[in-house]
Design an enzyme around this catalytic site. Structure first.
Site, PDB file in Angstrom:
ATOM      1  N   ASP A  65       0.804  -1.213   0.000  1.00  0.00           N
ATOM      2  CA  ASP A  65       0.000   0.000   0.000  1.00  0.00           C
ATOM      3  C   ASP A  65       0.845   1.275   0.000  1.00  0.00           C
ATOM      4  OD1 ASP A  65       0.768  -0.685   2.608  1.00  0.00           O
ATOM      5  OD2 ASP A  65      -0.973   0.239   3.542  1.00  0.00           O
ATOM      6  N   HIS A  66       2.174   1.121   0.047  1.00  0.00           N
ATOM      7  CA  HIS A  66       3.058   2.286   0.023  1.00  0.00           C
ATOM      8  C   HIS A  66       3.949   2.342  -1.221  1.00  0.00           C
ATOM      9  CE1 HIS A  66       2.317   3.654   4.242  1.00  0.00           C
ATOM     10  NE2 HIS A  66       1.864   2.409   4.304  1.00  0.00           N
TER      11      HIS A  66
END
Length: 307
Positions: A65-66
């Site tokens: 998610d990063h």
């Protein structure tokens, strides 16, 4: 001044009304992106900001998610005919991770440069921007993870009387004010400290996601004009889950903001189950008054204090 845009505020997975956490910072024609999860390109466009002038991308860690939005971001930059190098910054293993992601973006018209962070902290500047310092500092997640602070230094005022008293010709004043040391043809040396007063208060921005509360966060965020911190859970019964998954509740973030005596705090990196973060804000404000439960696209311009 520094322009700041919190592009997305979500953690774990993007939602129809919430992109994954990413931050864009602009200063003096340069742009710094921190984290690049899925949907970051859409968040950029929605906010009216462009990916073309991004000079550096900093990663806190390598959970999907990063970083999963990076291949598409690189391809977009390439399609925009970018030719200048792009600097990527992140924890150890950065080059290996990026090369794996570039399996689907193998050909780019620009060079990628890598700066892998090692140790508890690392500070660096961008070319031609010595007054703008970026520092990575280790936090406490279930994999190696760093927070970031950005400092814009502000030199002291130019003292005309001191310059005259030192016999410095006016033609050198501007160069000295910009921090240049001057040696004249007859061997005289003039340095900036001969004409500048004490350094004035600059601008301090801190960004932290995916961590338990740590002393390193409080220390590095101390006195920040803006502290952007994850508040993954607002429900009071989620504290144990936050501890197990090495995340933070909104209330723990507020305690850090209070301890660090920051000017204001923006909460971000919400759990997908957290439908309405503002619902929990009154109790957060009881701990730290100047707290904001942000939404995607929140923008602020941080300015120097008035003299």
């Amino acid at each position: 001044m520094i322009d700041v845009c919190l592009l997305g505020t979500g953690g774990m997975m993007p939602l129809p009304n919430r992109f994954l956490t990413a931050l864009m910072v602009r200063y003096n024609g340069k742009s710094i992106l921190v984290d690049c999860g899925e949907g970051t390109q859409i968040a950029l466009r929605k906010s009216g900001w462009s990916p073309k002038p991004i000079d550096v991308i900093c990663f806190t860690h390598y959970h999907a998610d990063h970083i999963s939005g990076l291949p598409g971001m690189l391809l977009t930059m390439g399609n925009a005919e970018r030719t200048e190098p792009l600097l990527l910054v992140g924890p150890k293993g950065l080059q290996r991770v990026v090369k794996a992601l570039r399996t689907i973006a193998p050909e780019l018209p620009f060079e990628i440069q890598y700066h892998e962070i090692e140790g508890d902290s690392d500070e660096f500047t961008l070319p031609g921007m010595n007054e703008f310092r970026i520092k990575a500092f280790k936090v406490n997640h279930n994999i190696l993870c760093y927070g970031y602070t950005m400092h814009l230094d502000r030199i002291g005022k130019f003292d005309v009387e001191r310059a005259k008293a030192s016999g410095i010709e006016m033609k050198f004043w501007n160069r000295l004010q910009k921090g240049e040391t001057i040696t004249t043809d007859d061997g005289k040396v003039f340095t900036p400290d001969m004409v500048l007063g004490e350094q004035r208060k600059g601008i301090h921005l801190t960004y932290v996601t995916d961590s338990r509360p740590t002393d390193s966060i409080a220390e590095n965020a101390e006195g920040s004009d803006l502290f952007i911190c994850e508040g993954m859970y607002g429900e009071e019964d989620k504290l144990q889950k936050a501890r197990e998954n090495k995340h933070m509740t909104m209330y723990e973030a507020a305690e850090l903001a209070k301890k660090a005596q920051v000017e204001q705090m923006w909460l971000t990196h919400y759990s997908p189950s957290l439908v309405n973060p503002k619902e929990y804000l009154p109790k957060v404000k009881d701990i730290f008054k100047n707290s904001v439960a942000t939404k995607d696209g929140r923008v602020i311009t941080l300015r120097f204090e008035e003299d």
